[in-house]
Design an enzyme around this catalytic site. Sequence first.
Site, PDB file in Angstrom:
ATOM      1  N   ALA A 304       0.783  -1.230   0.000  1.00  0.00           N
ATOM      2  CA  ALA A 304       0.000   0.000   0.000  1.00  0.00           C
ATOM      3  C   ALA A 304       0.822   1.290   0.000  1.00  0.00           C
ATOM      4  O   ALA A 304       0.329   2.331  -0.419  1.00  0.00           O
ATOM      5  CB  ALA A 304      -0.934   0.018   1.210  1.00  0.00           C
ATOM      6  N   GLY A 305       2.068   1.241   0.514  1.00  0.00           N
ATOM      7  CA  GLY A 305       2.811   2.482   0.663  1.00  0.00           C
ATOM      8  C   GLY A 305       3.165   3.158  -0.648  1.00  0.00           C
ATOM      9  O   GLY A 305       3.384   2.479  -1.656  1.00  0.00           O
ATOM     10  N   PRO A 306       3.203   4.491  -0.658  1.00  0.00           N
ATOM     11  CA  PRO A 306       2.898   5.408   0.451  1.00  0.00           C
ATOM     12  C   PRO A 306       1.419   5.736   0.618  1.00  0.00           C
ATOM     13  O   PRO A 306       1.069   6.571   1.434  1.00  0.00           O
ATOM     14  CB  PRO A 306       3.687   6.663   0.075  1.00  0.00           C
ATOM     15  CG  PRO A 306       3.681   6.667  -1.409  1.00  0.00           C
ATOM     16  CD  PRO A 306       3.760   5.220  -1.825  1.00  0.00           C
ATOM     17  N   GLY A 307       0.543   5.106  -0.188  1.00  0.00           N
ATOM     18  CA  GLY A 307      -0.883   5.233   0.054  1.00  0.00           C
ATOM     19  C   GLY A 307      -1.701   5.878  -1.037  1.00  0.00           C
ATOM     20  O   GLY A 307      -2.915   6.042  -0.879  1.00  0.00           O
ATOM     21  N   GLY A 308      -1.090   6.255  -2.152  1.00  0.00           N
ATOM     22  CA  GLY A 308      -1.819   6.926  -3.211  1.00  0.00           C
ATOM     23  C   GLY A 308      -2.934   6.082  -3.806  1.00  0.00           C
ATOM     24  O   GLY A 308      -4.092   6.509  -3.887  1.00  0.00           O
ATOM     25  N   CYS A 432       4.867  -0.089 -12.015  1.00  0.00           N
ATOM     26  CA  CYS A 432       5.198   1.140 -12.720  1.00  0.00           C
ATOM     27  C   CYS A 432       6.467   0.899 -13.529  1.00  0.00           C
ATOM     28  O   CYS A 432       7.472   1.596 -13.375  1.00  0.00           O
ATOM     29  CB  CYS A 432       5.365   2.299 -11.747  1.00  0.00           C
ATOM     30  SG  CYS A 432       5.521   3.895 -12.594  1.00  0.00           S
TER      31      CYS A 432
END
Length: 500
Positions: A304-308, A432
């Site tokens: 999940a990090g950083p949460g975007g 990405c």
Amino acid sequence: MPEHDSSQPRRPQGRSGPRGSQRSLQRPSERAKHAEPARLAAYTLLRAVDDGAYANLEFPAIIRRHRLDSRDAAFATELAFGTLRMQGFYDAVIERAADRSTSKIDSGVLDVLRLGAHQLLGMRVPTHAAADQTVGLARTVSGAGASGFVNAVMRRVSERTRDEWVTEVVPEGGSTAALAVEYSHPEWVVSAMRGALLTGGRATAETVDGELRELLDSDNIPAKVSLVARPGLATVEELVEAGATASATSPFGAVLEHGEPGAIGAIRDRRAAVQDEGSQLLAAALAMAPVGSDVPNRWLDLCAGPGGKSGVLGALAVDAGADLVAVEISDHRADLVRSTLEPVIALAQAAGRRIEVRTTDGREVGEAEPAAYGRVLVDAPCTGLGALRRRPEARWRRQPSDLVQLGPLQRDLLRSALDAVAPGGLVGYATCSPHPAETTFVVRDVLKKRDDIEVVDAREFFRDASGDVLHDLGDGPSVQLWPHVHGTDAMFFTLLRKKA
């Protein structure tokens, strides 16, 4: 007032007018005695990056420390980030102009020369100002002894236009080595991008050279500032009223052409955020695709990090009447996710739903909670080669060995996700990066040992702001976005369903 042109910089591959004999007539002793703040800030960033800092995270603090106003901050940003992008090309120019390898030039002096080369060959800075201020910067950061050397190299660089330097330093024939110099990418990255275009069906053997040039060029054009209005917390209209323009690509997106994102109230309140439109689209695709009627009403963001992406996914989960569990392996990153999701957590509580952030190794979730989730997102750690527009230093920092290290982790996370999803549920695997070693090869290897998983065509779930299927998504079933085609980061997404 600093002596530089505040107009827009050239595109990195654009044509420049002839410099001819345009040289500063000043001797080193007559030049600026000290560096002006904008150039010193750019130099400070390059040195920090050399020490391992991330440019996008480090530079805001440097701008504040040097007390730059908005005009000088914009100049320093273009100077620093443009230099980082085109470092490979400028190093080839500097080696020719200095008649020595860059490995034999002091690293601090080399950074000064790179900044000077970018002003001469990549920005609309007058020749005399570029030379004068670069020598002044050398004197400030490296001493008077370095300034004479820098002056001599800058004079030689200024003797040719950018196009003339391309002819001088780029090998002939359009080889991988030639493209690496001209477009300032490591050779292995150029080769990897070529393979990704061919493997993903974006190009054929006949068209790949032109397509590859467009892709590499797009990496050298600064990315626009993309915003996301988190569903249920903010609207695109609110962002537009704050000065942004509605995105044509994402139903939740907007583009900020001018100004600081932090000046927008919805951004400060974390009801909206800075987020690439490609990231928005893949979260929406996982939320939109149908699942079986009996799957648990719980969603999982495994990395999940950083949460975007969790911010969008969590808001969409609340709208769908579902809960979300967001997982990160470290306490620090879990705290970042928790902070990012605070407004989404409040939204969920008001709706009688739950958003939970856990510090857990994602590789263990599948065994600990088998068949416990209806939708799972695996935004796997990767090389980030799809975001070189935003992280220019990554191209020089990443190595082919990173693929070897990341591959087992990516496969383990995907296996865990497939174990964690319930029959009839969906797993979205995203990176990405367009590199086949991080995308199709990972999915292929994991599915070799599974007969309970089917691949879903993800293309129909990538919808633009008008609700239409996004253009040029390829042959499927996976989706590969491209900066030169879609204006997004090069996000990859595969959608997998566990058989009921």
